[in-house]
Design an enzyme around this catalytic site. Structure first.
Site, PDB file in Angstrom:
ATOM      1  N   TRP A 192     -12.952   4.711   1.471  1.00 40.87           N
ATOM      2  CA  TRP A 192     -12.124   4.764   2.682  1.00 40.87           C
ATOM      3  C   TRP A 192     -12.894   5.552   3.715  1.00 40.87           C
ATOM      4  O   TRP A 192     -13.082   6.740   3.506  1.00 40.87           O
ATOM      5  CB  TRP A 192     -10.776   5.427   2.385  1.00 40.87           C
ATOM      6  CG  TRP A 192      -9.837   5.267   3.531  1.00 40.87           C
ATOM      7  CD1 TRP A 192      -9.522   6.198   4.478  1.00 40.87           C
ATOM      8  CD2 TRP A 192      -9.101   4.085   3.875  1.00 40.87           C
ATOM      9  NE1 TRP A 192      -8.653   5.669   5.388  1.00 40.87           N
ATOM     10  CE2 TRP A 192      -8.370   4.379   5.042  1.00 40.87           C
ATOM     11  CE3 TRP A 192      -9.004   2.802   3.316  1.00 40.87           C
ATOM     12  CZ2 TRP A 192      -7.539   3.443   5.657  1.00 40.87           C
ATOM     13  CZ3 TRP A 192      -8.180   1.879   3.920  1.00 40.87           C
ATOM     14  CH2 TRP A 192      -7.461   2.213   5.075  1.00 40.87           C
ATOM     15  N   ASN A 232       0.847  -1.188   0.000  1.00 35.67           N
ATOM     16  CA  ASN A 232       0.000   0.000   0.000  1.00 35.67           C
ATOM     17  C   ASN A 232       0.887   1.243   0.000  1.00 35.67           C
ATOM     18  O   ASN A 232       1.694   1.421   0.919  1.00 35.67           O
ATOM     19  CB  ASN A 232      -0.901   0.018   1.234  1.00 35.67           C
ATOM     20  CG  ASN A 232      -1.851   1.209   1.234  1.00 35.67           C
ATOM     21  OD1 ASN A 232      -2.772   1.272   0.414  1.00 35.67           O
ATOM     22  ND2 ASN A 232      -1.606   2.166   2.100  1.00 35.67           N
ATOM     23  N   GLU A 233       0.728   2.067  -1.032  1.00 35.43           N
ATOM     24  CA  GLU A 233       1.413   3.372  -1.115  1.00 35.43           C
ATOM     25  C   GLU A 233       2.872   3.246  -0.686  1.00 35.43           C
ATOM     26  O   GLU A 233       3.362   4.003   0.148  1.00 35.43           O
ATOM     27  CB  GLU A 233       0.677   4.390  -0.255  1.00 35.43           C
ATOM     28  CG  GLU A 233      -0.788   4.505  -0.597  1.00 35.43           C
ATOM     29  CD  GLU A 233      -1.491   5.683   0.063  1.00 35.43           C
ATOM     30  OE1 GLU A 233      -0.939   6.255   1.006  1.00 35.43           O
ATOM     31  OE2 GLU A 233      -2.591   6.024  -0.413  1.00 35.43           O
ATOM     32  N   LYS A 293     -12.834   9.221   8.137  1.00 33.20           N
ATOM     33  CA  LYS A 293     -13.368   9.050   6.793  1.00 33.20           C
ATOM     34  C   LYS A 293     -14.425   7.955   6.717  1.00 33.20           C
ATOM     35  O   LYS A 293     -14.874   7.584   5.643  1.00 33.20           O
ATOM     36  CB  LYS A 293     -12.225   8.783   5.815  1.00 33.20           C
ATOM     37  CG  LYS A 293     -11.235   9.956   5.770  1.00 33.20           C
ATOM     38  CD  LYS A 293     -10.234   9.856   4.641  1.00 33.20           C
ATOM     39  CE  LYS A 293      -9.249  11.002   4.700  1.00 33.20           C
ATOM     40  NZ  LYS A 293      -8.234  10.858   5.751  1.00 33.20           N
ATOM     41  N   TYR A 351      -6.961  15.652  -0.273  1.00 38.15           N
ATOM     42  CA  TYR A 351      -5.519  15.931  -0.222  1.00 38.15           C
ATOM     43  C   TYR A 351      -5.050  16.704  -1.463  1.00 38.15           C
ATOM     44  O   TYR A 351      -4.090  17.451  -1.401  1.00 38.15           O
ATOM     45  CB  TYR A 351      -4.706  14.640  -0.085  1.00 38.15           C
ATOM     46  CG  TYR A 351      -4.950  13.893   1.201  1.00 38.15           C
ATOM     47  CD1 TYR A 351      -4.842  14.535   2.431  1.00 38.15           C
ATOM     48  CD2 TYR A 351      -5.292  12.545   1.192  1.00 38.15           C
ATOM     49  CE1 TYR A 351      -5.070  13.848   3.612  1.00 38.15           C
ATOM     50  CE2 TYR A 351      -5.516  11.853   2.365  1.00 38.15           C
ATOM     51  CZ  TYR A 351      -5.405  12.507   3.577  1.00 38.15           C
ATOM     52  OH  TYR A 351      -5.634  11.821   4.739  1.00 38.15           O
ATOM     53  N   ASN A 379      -5.347   4.816  -4.700  1.00 41.56           N
ATOM     54  CA  ASN A 379      -5.949   5.508  -3.557  1.00 41.56           C
ATOM     55  C   ASN A 379      -6.011   6.973  -3.953  1.00 41.56           C
ATOM     56  O   ASN A 379      -4.981   7.636  -4.017  1.00 41.56           O
ATOM     57  CB  ASN A 379      -5.073   5.356  -2.309  1.00 41.56           C
ATOM     58  CG  ASN A 379      -4.904   3.903  -1.891  1.00 41.56           C
ATOM     59  OD1 ASN A 379      -5.645   3.030  -2.339  1.00 41.56           O
ATOM     60  ND2 ASN A 379      -3.932   3.640  -1.036  1.00 41.56           N
TER      61      ASN A 379
HETATM   62  C1  GCB Z   1      -4.289   6.429   2.447  1.00 44.46           C
HETATM   63  C2  GCB Z   1      -3.820   5.255   3.218  1.00 44.46           C
HETATM   64  C3  GCB Z   1      -4.692   4.961   4.415  1.00 44.46           C
HETATM   65  C4  GCB Z   1      -5.005   6.258   5.130  1.00 44.46           C
HETATM   66  C5  GCB Z   1      -5.767   7.169   4.180  1.00 44.46           C
HETATM   67  C6  GCB Z   1      -6.079   8.517   4.798  1.00 44.46           C
HETATM   68  O1  GCB Z   1      -4.044   6.578   1.303  1.00 44.46           O
HETATM   69  O2  GCB Z   1      -3.678   4.106   2.438  1.00 44.46           O
HETATM   70  O3  GCB Z   1      -4.032   4.069   5.256  1.00 44.46           O
HETATM   71  O4  GCB Z   1      -5.730   6.052   6.287  1.00 44.46           O
HETATM   72  O5  GCB Z   1      -5.006   7.395   3.042  1.00 44.46           O
HETATM   73  O6  GCB Z   1      -7.089   8.658   5.444  1.00 44.46           O
HETATM   74  O7  GCB Z   1      -5.281   9.425   4.646  1.00 44.46           O
END
Ligand code: GCB
Length: 858
Positions: free
Chosen positions: A548, A399-400, A568, A474, A468
């Site tokens: 998310w 992940n990322e 979120k 963001y 993502n």
């Molecule tokens: C993401 C991550 C996740 C974070 C989310 C966030 O991209 O993969 O683990 O919780 O963003 O809320 O910033």
């Protein structure tokens, strides 16, 4: 389904009857627990974590070793058996001792492991079981860092398993799982294979019998394969016209394998598993295809923690969560960012949810052999342990992975290249490990919005790419989502794409009709999700999307409007649905559904001629509104929302929304802002200064209404602007405000205002001013000493006087100096007035600020 049977002592201990099987029982209750460097010994039950509270306090939560100890009586009769201890998961490094002798250890917080105890046990006696669990940071164990808490402890069930000396293999990576493979499935035929390993005492050649039952529980086949080389078996079989597994009809077959004594026919060990027949592929043009038909994957990610429990949640909460996800109308779930409780996958099989499950290789990679190997071991364990679940279609493994690299300033080019190299190498190894064990599923990786995944070529490694994407949060512009995806799709037409994460934070205490990014309002969350859903639905090439997150979750580093919580979620940390959850229900379900948005937006403060805006979620074409049983209104539904602009008199109204066969009722109260002054007797006015949102205090029900400019016969601010911490964020500070539970009230503020005025009737009043210094670098200097301090500028020193109706109430108020930064401050004053209240803010240095104001007639 656990093979948990209560076996009568006589039957169990005298001999295994022909109906006997393995004994599986939990050993969850009554452990003595002690934290490293602590005198305190407590009695705890498993599931347990030692971080359920401290992960939500200021400062670091405890990361170290915890010791669990317990006496377990082991019957004499078990000497003739094999005895195992199985952990469904403990975070993150575990050592086991029986009677002070080390039995084994396991690394990794999210997969199961199992040890044979027989040689360490004293039979017919109590045995001391001691377990050490360590959750301290370890650069060789993934995850290194992430936006969630690494709660330590034995947070999933522990089981004692007793089998015959001859048994299906339990020890090893698969933790007792035997594999059901479905190499070829069609509507006409399912070709299947069942394989496993048998551990033998060597005395006799056991017999193997495998019973296959269909989804109705009917026995369809009994297989009696040979056991090769005394220990392995692999048997093929076929099911004609199989009942397929799908989200609509999650048909499950079952296998029970019995290991029998060749002479007496006694069952020495027994193992059962369910499985499903389905086939699927990811098409870069047509999207996800299940059983030959395209299906848009829509659902959510889900973390495994819960309010006040940390990750130590009972299976009943896992079930409730996935049931809620299913009820929402989803067909898809990503168990981000790690394998979850074994029950989770059983539940997804039963409910019909397609699953992306992944190992926690997140944000960064350590360039060591040990880190790489631990990551690979996690993937092998995940796959071998969860293999039989028809719900699982994706094995994820990163992940990322470049986010730490991208956000680290001052990293040399050489170090960056080394980081990229080790990450790509690890991805290749993980891809190979995945495919070595399972070619029937798709491998997948989640990326953040950055070109580095393309330029490094890491995105070419897995079968499917998940992005993502947080446009409108963001990075700016909700509408940029489609553009970004189209560009990726054009550049990499062979790459199947899905959205693995999206969505803004929200707080059900924050209500507005004018949503903006970073206001944490439920309305902005709605706006963002609607836009994402629309943009993905119109793109056939997109496999789907996972919001998310299903629920708000703990993240000790976060300082949003609820500190230490990532907000979120579609539902709160305690699973109370937010508006957005109801929206998905309306959007995704077929049965008639209607919901009036705004559980916490039931009192509307409006101007006299303003209309009350109401949003109703529905899956019909039209929604009918009955107001106070005498007025009827109708609105067309667009994107599953019917919008109403209602002319409502001041006072209480009963509103009923009807769509199809569904209806929903809500009471709404209307208050005219101008009358607030007139009605101030016994009804204090509360204003959320510097915010366009109402703040609803869930503890008291009090509402702090959105701010307004002053006008005659009313109230409001004079000059100044909404405080903005950074350009990308529209209002307030995202920092936690201490000593209050009303954080958002203090986080938003008006800066540089000249005064706040109320045109009130004569009388005696109490004024409460709410404020917090938002600037972390704010100086605690005395303004009068500034000349002697060459390093400070007046920008960093905020100091102002407050005058109420011309009388000095505060002189040289420096919040940083007098109270500390990011600290909730409430100042109360009593005054008598003939006709107005004018609270003046006169700067000494920097700009005055105000977060909230309450006016009460005494
Ligand atoms: C993401 C991550 C996740 C974070 C989310 C966030 O991209 O993969 O683990 O919780 O963003 O809320 O910033």
């Amino acid at each position: 389904m656990k093979i948990f049977k209560i076996i009568l002592a006589g039957v169990l201990f005298v001999s295994f009857s022909t109906e006997a099987q393995r004994l599986v029982k939990t050993v969850n209750s009554g452990w003595k627990f002690q934290k490293e460097n602590s005198e305190k010994i407590e009695t705890v039950n498993i599931p347990h974590t030692w971080n359920s509270q401290d992960a939500f306090n200021e400062g670091d939560y405890f990361r170290g070793t915890g010791t669990y100890e317990k006496q377990v009586f082991i019957p004499k009769e078990w000497e003739a058996k094999s005895v195992f201890l199985k952990f469904e998961g403990a975070n993150q490094h575990t050592q086991i001792f029986i009677n002070d002798k080390p039995v084994g250890e396991h690394t990794g917080g999210y997969t199961a492991f199992i040890f044979e105890l027989s040689e360490y046990l004293n039979f017919g006696e109590a045995n001391q079981v001691r377990i050490l669990v360590d959750n301290s940071h370890n650069q060789n164990i993934p995850p290194l860092e992430a936006d969630f808490n690494f709660y330590g402890g034995i947070y999933r069930d522990v089981e004692l398993i007793v089998t015959g000396k001859d048994h299906f293999k339990l020890e090893g990576e698969a933790a007792g799982n035997l594999l059901v493979k479905t190499p070829e499935v069609s509507e006409k035929l399912a070709k299947l294979n069942f394989s496993g390993e048998i551990v033998r005492s060597g005395k006799k050649n056991p017999k193997l019998e495998i019973k296959v039952t269909d989804p109705n529980g009917k026995l369809i086949k009994t297989l009696t394969p040979d056991i090769k080389n005394g220990s392995n078996f692999s048997v093929d079989f076929e099911i004609k016209a199989p009942l397929l597994w799908s989200p609509e009809q999650p048909h499950l077959y079952e296998i029970t394998a019995n290991l029998k004594d060749p002479d007496s026919g006694e069952i020495m060990d027994s193992y059962s598993t369910s499985f499903g027949c389905r086939w699927f592929k990811a098409d870069p043009e047509k999207g996800f295809i299940l059983n030959g038909k395209p299906i848009k994957l829509i659902g959510a990610n889900r973390h495994q923690d819960f309010e006040n429990m940390g990750n130590a949640v009972p299976n009943s909460i896992h079930r409730k969560d996935y049931q809620m996800i299913k009820d929402m109308g989803s067909n898809f779930i990503r168990t981000a960012h790690y394998p979850q409780d074994p029950d989770v996958y059983r539940i997804c099989d039963e409910l019909g949810l397609l699953v992306w499950t992944e190992v926690p290789v997140i944000n960064d990679v350590t360039d060591t052999e040990a880190y790489h190997q631990n990551a690979i071991d996690m993937q092998r364990e995940q796959i071998l342990q969860l293999y039989n679940h028809p719900s699982i279609v994706f094995w994820g493994y990163m992940n990322e992975i470049f986010i730490r690299l991208v956000f680290t300033r001052d990293m040399s080019e050489a170090d960056k290249n080394a980081k990229i190299k080790t990450s790509v190498e690890l991805a290749e190894k993980l891809e190979a490990a995945t495919k070595e064990l399972d070619t029937s599923r798709l491998s997948v990786m989640a990326l953040h919005e950055n070109e580095i995944y393309n330029t490094s070529k890491i995105a070419d490694i897995p079968d499917v790419i998940g992005w993502n994407l947080y446009f409108g949060w963001y990075t700016p512009g909700l509408e940029n989502l489609g553009k970004f995806l189209d560009e990726q799709h054009n550049r990499y037409p062979e790459r199947p794409l899905l959205i693995s994460e999206y969505g803004p934070g929200s707080d059900s205490r924050i209500q507005t009709n004018e949503p903006k990014p970073w206001d944490f309002s439920e309305a902005y969350q709605l706006k963002s999700h609607v836009s994402y859903l629309n943009q993905i639905m119109e793109r056939d090439y997109m496999l789907g999307m996972a919001a998310w997150n299903f629920a708000d979750f703990g993240s000790s580093g976060r300082q949003d409007s609820r500190p230490y919580i990532n907000q979120k979620g579609l539902v709160n940390f305690n699973r109370e649905p937010k508006d957005i959850y109801h929206y998905y229900k309306a959007r995704l379900n077929k049965e008639d559904y209607v919901y009036i948005a705004g559980k916490n937006f039931t009192t509307r403060f409006i101007d006299q001629n303003e209309k009350v805006k109401l949003k109703v979620f529905s899956n019909s074409k039209k929604v009918k509104l009955q107001i106070d049983d005498n007025i009827e209104k109708e609105a067309i539904v667009k994107d599953n929302i019917a919008e109403f602009d209602l002319n409502l008199e001041e006072g209480k109204h009963s509103i009923k929304a009807i769509s199809g066969s569904a209806d929903y009722h809500r009471n709404i109260e209307v208050k005219f802002r101008n009358n607030l002054i007139k009605n101030i007797q016994n009804k204090p006015i509360r204003i959320n200064v510097g915010s366009h949102s109402d703040f609803v205090d869930e503890e008291t029900g009090e509402i702090w209404i959105s701010d307004q400019a002053f006008s005659e016969n009313s109230f409001g601010y004079v000059s100044g602007e909404v405080f903005q911490q950074s350009k990308s964020k529209f209002q307030g500070t995202a920092s936690n405000i201490k000593v209050t539970t009303k954080e958002p009230l203090y986080q938003t503020m008006r800066e540089g205002l000249k005064s706040y005025k109320f045109d009130v009737p004569a009388g005696r009043y109490r004024i409460s001013l709410l404020m917090a210094e938002p600037n972390r670098r704010a100086s605690t200097e005395n303004i009068y000493n500034l000349g002697s301090d060459q390093n400070k500028t007046s920008d960093e020193v905020r100091s102002f006087d407050i005058l109420i109706n011309g009388e000095l109430a505060e002189q040289d108020l420096n919040l940083a100096r007098d109270y500390g930064i990011l600290q909730a401050v409430e100042l109360n004053y009593e005054i008598s007035t003939k006709d107005e209240i004018n609270i003046q803010f006169n700067p000494e240095s920097g700009k005055p600020i105000l977060s909230g104001i309450k006016l009460e007639k005494l």
